[in-house]
Design a protein around this motif. Structure first.
Motif, PDB file in Angstrom:
ATOM      1  N   ALA A 112       0.833  -1.200   0.000  1.00 52.63           N
ATOM      2  CA  ALA A 112       0.000   0.000   0.000  1.00 52.63           C
ATOM      3  C   ALA A 112       0.871   1.253   0.000  1.00 52.63           C
ATOM      4  N   THR A 113       0.340   2.324  -0.568  1.00 54.69           N
ATOM      5  CA  THR A 113       0.961   3.639  -0.504  1.00 54.69           C
ATOM      6  C   THR A 113       0.239   4.454   0.559  1.00 54.69           C
ATOM      7  N   VAL A 114       0.983   5.039   1.491  1.00 52.50           N
ATOM      8  CA  VAL A 114       0.393   5.848   2.559  1.00 52.50           C
ATOM      9  C   VAL A 114       0.872   7.285   2.380  1.00 52.50           C
ATOM     10  N   ARG A 115      -0.071   8.170   2.110  1.00 53.18           N
ATOM     11  CA  ARG A 115       0.228   9.595   2.012  1.00 53.18           C
ATOM     12  C   ARG A 115      -0.201  10.279   3.299  1.00 53.18           C
ATOM     13  N   GLN A 116       0.769  10.825   4.025  1.00 52.45           N
ATOM     14  CA  GLN A 116       0.485  11.481   5.294  1.00 52.45           C
ATOM     15  C   GLN A 116       0.405  12.990   5.106  1.00 52.45           C
ATOM     16  N   ALA A 117      -0.080  13.669   6.140  1.00 50.81           N
ATOM     17  CA  ALA A 117      -0.286  15.122   6.061  1.00 50.81           C
ATOM     18  C   ALA A 117      -1.107  15.472   4.821  1.00 50.81           C
ATOM     19  N   THR A 118      -2.138  14.663   4.566  1.00 46.56           N
ATOM     20  CA  THR A 118      -2.960  14.823   3.356  1.00 46.56           C
ATOM     21  C   THR A 118      -4.439  14.831   3.747  1.00 46.56           C
ATOM     22  N   PRO A 119      -4.989  15.979   4.105  1.00 42.76           N
ATOM     23  CA  PRO A 119      -6.403  16.036   4.469  1.00 42.76           C
ATOM     24  C   PRO A 119      -7.312  15.875   3.253  1.00 42.76           C
ATOM     25  N   VAL A 120      -8.460  15.255   3.502  1.00 50.39           N
ATOM     26  CA  VAL A 120      -9.478  15.057   2.464  1.00 50.39           C
ATOM     27  C   VAL A 120     -10.637  16.007   2.733  1.00 50.39           C
ATOM     28  N   ARG A 121     -11.112  16.657   1.691  1.00 51.61           N
ATOM     29  CA  ARG A 121     -12.184  17.645   1.847  1.00 51.61           C
ATOM     30  C   ARG A 121     -13.547  17.147   1.393  1.00 51.61           C
ATOM     31  N   ARG A 122     -13.571  16.247   0.389  1.00 48.59           N
ATOM     32  CA  ARG A 122     -14.873  15.858  -0.141  1.00 48.59           C
ATOM     33  C   ARG A 122     -14.756  14.502  -0.833  1.00 48.59           C
ATOM     34  N   VAL A 123     -15.847  13.742  -0.761  1.00 51.66           N
ATOM     35  CA  VAL A 123     -15.940  12.463  -1.458  1.00 51.66           C
ATOM     36  C   VAL A 123     -17.155  12.521  -2.375  1.00 51.66           C
ATOM     37  N   GLU A 124     -16.954  12.174  -3.660  1.00 50.68           N
ATOM     38  CA  GLU A 124     -18.043  12.182  -4.629  1.00 50.68           C
ATOM     39  C   GLU A 124     -18.037  10.866  -5.390  1.00 50.68           C
ATOM     40  N   GLN A 125     -19.190  10.497  -5.937  1.00 52.67           N
ATOM     41  CA  GLN A 125     -19.297   9.260  -6.692  1.00 52.67           C
ATOM     42  C   GLN A 125     -20.024   9.503  -8.004  1.00 52.67           C
ATOM     43  N   ASP A 126     -19.641   8.672  -9.004  1.00 48.41           N
ATOM     44  CA  ASP A 126     -20.418   8.593 -10.234  1.00 48.41           C
ATOM     45  C   ASP A 126     -20.343   7.151 -10.716  1.00 48.41           C
ATOM     46  N   GLY A 127     -20.810   6.901 -11.894  1.00 46.27           N
ATOM     47  CA  GLY A 127     -20.856   5.529 -12.383  1.00 46.27           C
ATOM     48  C   GLY A 127     -19.499   4.906 -12.612  1.00 46.27           C
ATOM     49  N   ASP A 128     -18.454   5.730 -12.698  1.00 46.84           N
ATOM     50  CA  ASP A 128     -17.115   5.220 -12.987  1.00 46.84           C
ATOM     51  C   ASP A 128     -16.283   4.933 -11.742  1.00 46.84           C
ATOM     52  N   GLY A 129     -16.680   5.467 -10.600  1.00 44.93           N
ATOM     53  CA  GLY A 129     -15.892   5.245  -9.396  1.00 44.93           C
ATOM     54  C   GLY A 129     -16.090   6.347  -8.382  1.00 44.93           C
ATOM     55  N   VAL A 130     -15.053   6.567  -7.575  1.00 48.20           N
ATOM     56  CA  VAL A 130     -15.097   7.532  -6.477  1.00 48.20           C
ATOM     57  C   VAL A 130     -14.039   8.598  -6.727  1.00 48.20           C
ATOM     58  N   ALA A 131     -14.437   9.856  -6.552  1.00 46.23           N
ATOM     59  CA  ALA A 131     -13.493  10.974  -6.649  1.00 46.23           C
ATOM     60  C   ALA A 131     -13.302  11.575  -5.265  1.00 46.23           C
ATOM     61  N   ILE A 132     -12.050  11.678  -4.842  1.00 46.35           N
ATOM     62  CA  ILE A 132     -11.719  12.191  -3.513  1.00 46.35           C
ATOM     63  C   ILE A 132     -10.961  13.498  -3.689  1.00 46.35           C
ATOM     64  N   ARG A 133     -11.542  14.584  -3.197  1.00 43.23           N
ATOM     65  CA  ARG A 133     -10.936  15.908  -3.313  1.00 43.23           C
ATOM     66  C   ARG A 133     -10.059  16.170  -2.096  1.00 43.23           C
ATOM     67  N   LEU A 134      -8.806  16.493  -2.332  1.00 46.92           N
ATOM     68  CA  LEU A 134      -7.863  16.749  -1.258  1.00 46.92           C
ATOM     69  C   LEU A 134      -7.839  18.220  -0.882  1.00 46.92           C
ATOM     70  N   GLY A 135      -7.226  18.499   0.256  1.00 44.08           N
ATOM     71  CA  GLY A 135      -7.181  19.864   0.746  1.00 44.08           C
ATOM     72  C   GLY A 135      -6.441  20.815  -0.156  1.00 44.08           C
ATOM     73  N   ASP A 136      -5.479  20.308  -0.922  1.00 46.88           N
ATOM     74  CA  ASP A 136      -4.699  21.182  -1.805  1.00 46.88           C
ATOM     75  C   ASP A 136      -5.314  21.305  -3.190  1.00 46.88           C
ATOM     76  N   GLY A 137      -6.516  20.739  -3.390  1.00 49.39           N
ATOM     77  CA  GLY A 137      -7.198  20.834  -4.665  1.00 49.39           C
ATOM     78  C   GLY A 137      -7.028  19.640  -5.580  1.00 49.39           C
TER      79      GLY A 137
END
Length: 372
Positions: A112-137
């Motif tokens: 697994a890859t672990v990215r630290q100091a990486t806040p998540v702002r939003r989770v969205e879904q569509d038919g293709d998968g999941v989009a995760i918006r990070l704090g830095d855009g």
């Protein structure tokens, strides 16, 4: 194509257990953690047998102490003590920074890859998968996502998790001298408190004592007073805490969702914990592992079935125990002193049984009826 097969929001025991299981199955796995390991978490840090079994195959548990003796009081009165069978450990005591960091290293070793100091702002879904918006855009895409960012995190809100029991836990970490270290080595203290459903604990961790209380949310001042009185009663007042913190534990309702389309929730984010003791690490590691395996295999509905089968029955039994304890704590204390009561507690700690089996045994079932 998505960036990842499985993206996990949160790098605690649930998220890192999910990452380990997903990665070892060959899934492209990413963990997004807002803090940087090792980091402090408010937690008693007592690992029961179910947790040891869940993680013992991937890490060497960094135990500061191993508990063999348990002492109990009822609001400071009627003390008694019991000792585990020879050679057996009731609880392995860990400090969360070291424990969580060991889980991180195991997940990374599995791929697994672990990215630290990486806040998540939003989770969205569509038919293709999941989009995760990070704090830095930045946007991360994944075929499936697992929420393990706690009960107040964004994934619980996204899935619509509902909580039926909310408790306030307060805790201090106290540095202790060598004499106190020797006094507390290998033993813990649990005090059934003056507030309905409340209790306090002393957990030794080498040169630190973790001292805490938990009670239903809504009576914060009395909960704080209980902790102050408990520390003073133990002769530990006047010691400057290394950490002085609090948190809310939230337990899901019976019908609360565990999934919304391609997003699963595990651990605290799903409200998975034992309602009576409020023990959560074993539920985090086990539910995280189930979620990671299901997401890697592309069988998301399997996760819901497995949680309902393996974890929810224990939660139902814990709800019964909490109700009986809250009504008659004195009688509950007396019941725990009996051989059947102690065997119930010991076997739960050792991971030899779960509460749903215990509460159906005749002596315990009869005692719970007496407790109302």
């Amino acid at each position: 194509m998505t960036d990842w097969d499985v993206a996990i929001v949160g790098g605690g025991p649930a998220g890192l257990s999910a990452a380990y299981e997903a990665a070892r199955r060959g899934a492209r796995t990413l963990v997004l953690e807002k803090a940087t390991h090792p980091r402090y978490k408010t937690c008693g840090g007592g690992l029961i047998g179910h947790t040891v079994a869940a993680v013992g195959g991937r890490i060497a548990i960094p135990a500061d102490d191993r508990i063999e003796r348990a002492e109990f009081t009822h609001d400071g009165r009627a003390p008694f003590a019991r000792t585990a069978k020879p050679g057996r450990t009731l609880l392995a005591m860990v400090r969360r920074p070291e424990f969580d960091d060991a889980l991180r290293l195991a997940a990374e070793k599995a791929g697994a890859t672990v990215r630290q100091a990486t806040p998540v702002r939003r989770v969205e879904q569509d038919g293709d998968g999941v989009a995760i918006r990070l704090g830095d855009g930045e946007t991360i895409t994944a075929a499936a996502a697992i929420g393990a960012d706690g009960s107040s995190g964004i994934t619980a809100k996204h899935v619509g998790v509902e909580y039926g029991q909310v408790d306030l836990g307060l805790e201090v970490e106290l540095p202790i001298d060598r004499a106190r270290q020797e006094h507390w080595r290998g033993r813990l203290l649990i005090d059934w408190g003056p507030l309905p459903g409340s209790y306090a604990w002393v957990f030794p961790k080498g040169d630190l004592l973790t001292v805490g209380v938990i009670s239903a949310r809504g009576d914060g001042e009395r909960t704080k007073a209980y902790l102050r009185d408990f520390v003073r009663r133990l002769g530990l007042d006047g010691i400057e805490p290394v950490h002085d913190s609090g948190h809310l534990t939230r337990c899901r309702t019976e019908t609360s969702p565990l999934r919304k389309d391609r997003v699963l929730v595990a651990g605290d984010a799903a409200g998975l914990l034992e309602p009576w003791t409020r023990e959560g690490i074993s539920f985090a590691t086990r539910s995280g592992a189930l979620a990671g395996a299901a997401a890697a295999d592309g069988e998301l509905t399997r996760y819901e079935r497995e949680v309902e089968t393996t974890l929810v029955p224990t939660m139902r039994a814990g709800t019964k125990l909490l109700a009986a304890f809250a009504r008659r704590p004195g009688l509950f204390h007396t019941m725990l002193r009996t051989p059947p009561g102690w065997r119930m507690f010991e076997r739960f700690c050792l991971g030899e049984t779960s509460f749903e089996g215990t509460v159906e045994r005749f002596p315990v079932r009869q005692a719970l009826r007496l407790l109302g």
